[in-house]
Write a protein that holds these residues in place. Structure first.
Motif, PDB file in Angstrom:
ATOM      1  N   SER A  62      50.201  71.691  18.160  1.00 17.32           N
ATOM      2  CA  SER A  62      51.578  71.311  17.887  1.00 17.32           C
ATOM      3  C   SER A  62      51.643  72.678  18.835  1.00 17.32           C
ATOM      4  O   SER A  62      51.089  74.054  18.912  1.00 17.32           O
ATOM      5  CB  SER A  62      51.685  71.935  16.500  1.00 17.32           C
ATOM      6  N   VAL A 116      54.510  69.179   9.912  1.00 20.32           N
ATOM      7  CA  VAL A 116      55.125  70.545  11.656  1.00 20.32           C
ATOM      8  C   VAL A 116      55.590  70.391  12.732  1.00 20.32           C
ATOM      9  O   VAL A 116      56.389  70.780  12.953  1.00 20.32           O
ATOM     10  CB  VAL A 116      53.078  70.850  12.354  1.00 20.32           C
ATOM     11  N   LYS A 137      58.929  71.612  13.395  1.00 16.70           N
ATOM     12  CA  LYS A 137      59.825  71.934  14.467  1.00 16.70           C
ATOM     13  C   LYS A 137      60.770  71.211  15.563  1.00 16.70           C
ATOM     14  O   LYS A 137      61.809  71.815  15.635  1.00 16.70           O
ATOM     15  CB  LYS A 137      58.596  71.692  15.374  1.00 16.70           C
ATOM     16  N   LEU A 191      52.920  78.247  15.615  1.00 17.67           N
ATOM     17  CA  LEU A 191      51.915  76.966  15.701  1.00 17.67           C
ATOM     18  C   LEU A 191      50.765  76.677  16.042  1.00 17.67           C
ATOM     19  O   LEU A 191      49.661  76.078  15.459  1.00 17.67           O
ATOM     20  CB  LEU A 191      52.907  76.190  17.073  1.00 17.67           C
TER      21      LEU A 191
END
Length: 343
Positions: free
Chosen positions: A154, A59, A63, A143
């Motif tokens: 996150s 993740v 991002k 998220l």
């Protein structure tokens, strides 16, 4: 990738140097530039889902990929503005992968809300910073759902004030790639298994009446839904102030054994171009360019299925690689020559 690919912000300076070289070398002949092609697909499939290169499933890296691509684009755009635009007078934009998500039950508010959510995550996560200088509000919710799925916390990255100002308005055109449509509905128990559906409780499906192209991949089912193209163009018009729009990918993935008589592909182009013309002439969408995705005649997906997009057949067994136009190629030739449908 030796330094982490797009998850490492050092790549920004390398990209800007590369852009400078390209503008300086080819700018006297190239008047339209795309900084990135489908960065939303690259960061999602490459860094979050892991189905494409570089095959990461992280993740935080996903991002950072989005964040660094956007900052690279902004700096390349401002570079062109400051040094090259005064004498080259070109245009700079980006191509965003788009897919129309239609509520399975248009009368159900939760389906309608989820369709907008999916559009903002799949498309708006790139478009919103370019047009407005910030991520869409849905980014934080996305998220949050990912965090719940993976058991980690996150938070969305934010652009500093100077970065936001540098990003906002970095488009001379809005480039899009568009192929297909899916129906969408919530799955509270996260029953779906692939792609966007898996981490965030979305179920994608299709109308049984829709025809489909070649079964290309378990992660992206292809359906022929021309009206979804028109809706996608109108969504861009409403959300981003009707920007000058370039459709730089649109095409049909058929079977290699279709031969020269590729009626399905011809009908795909006829129907999709027709819906685009409705968007322009009836709805007032500012489409200024259309390019059919015809590059590949034969293409091998990772799962072993062979599909093709090409409108020209290539004999790969002959060293001379002779070409023969398919019906779809002849059709497109007339459309492009006449700037519209042949009469």
């Amino acid at each position: 990738m030796e330094i982490g690919g797009w998850s490492n912000n050092d790549v920004i300076s390398h990209f800007v140097n590369f852009a400078h070289l390209a503008f300086r070398t080819f700018g006297d002949r190239v008047s339209k530039w795309v900084t990135f092609n489908e960065p939303n697909a690259m960061c999602f499939w490459g860094y979050l889902v892991g189905g494409e290169a570089p095959g990461r499933r992280n993740v935080e890296e996903a991002k950072l990929c989005v964040h660094n691509v956007l900052k690279s684009h902004a700096k390349a755009y401002r570079l062109y503005d400051a040094i090259f635009r005064p004498h080259q007078r070109g245009k700079v934009g980006m191509v965003i992968f788009t897919q129309w998500f239609h509520p399975k039950d248009p009368k159900n508010p939760s389906h309608v809300k989820l369709a907008e959510f999916a559009l903002q995550i799949s498309c708006g996560i790139i478009a919103s910073p370019i047009f407005f200088g910030q991520y869409p509000d849905e980014y934080a919710e996305f998220l949050g759902r990912l965090s719940q799925k993976h058991g980690v916390v996150s938070s969305p990255l934010q652009f500093r004030l100077a970065e936001s100002a540098e990003l906002r308005g970095t488009w001379d055109f809005c480039g899009i790639a568009h192929y297909t449509t899916n129906l969408i509905e919530p799955t509270p128990n996260h029953e779906a298994s692939d792609g966007l559906s898996d981490p965030i409780g979305i179920k994608l499906s299709s109308d049984p009446k829709w025809s489909s192209g070649a079964n290309s991949s378990s992660s992206w089912q292809f359906y022929v839904v021309p009206w979804g193209f028109r809706k996608m163009l109108n969504w861009i018009k409403r959300r981003y102030g009707n920007p000058e729009t370039y459709v730089l990918e649109n095409g049909f993935q058929g079977h290699p054994d279709d031969g020269l008589q590729d009626y399905d592909r011809l009908e795909y182009y006829r129907s999709y171009i027709n819906e685009m013309l409705k968007a322009v002439r009836i709805d007032g969408v500012n489409v200024q360019m259309y390019a059919a995705w015809t590059l590949l005649d034969d293409f091998e997906w990772d799962d072993g299925y062979t599909v093709n997009f090409g409108v020209v057949s290539v004999n790969f067994s002959d060293p001379e690689r002779p070409r023969m136009p398919k019906l779809s190629g002849t059709f497109l030739k007339h459309v492009f020559k006449n700037n519209g449908f042949p009469r």
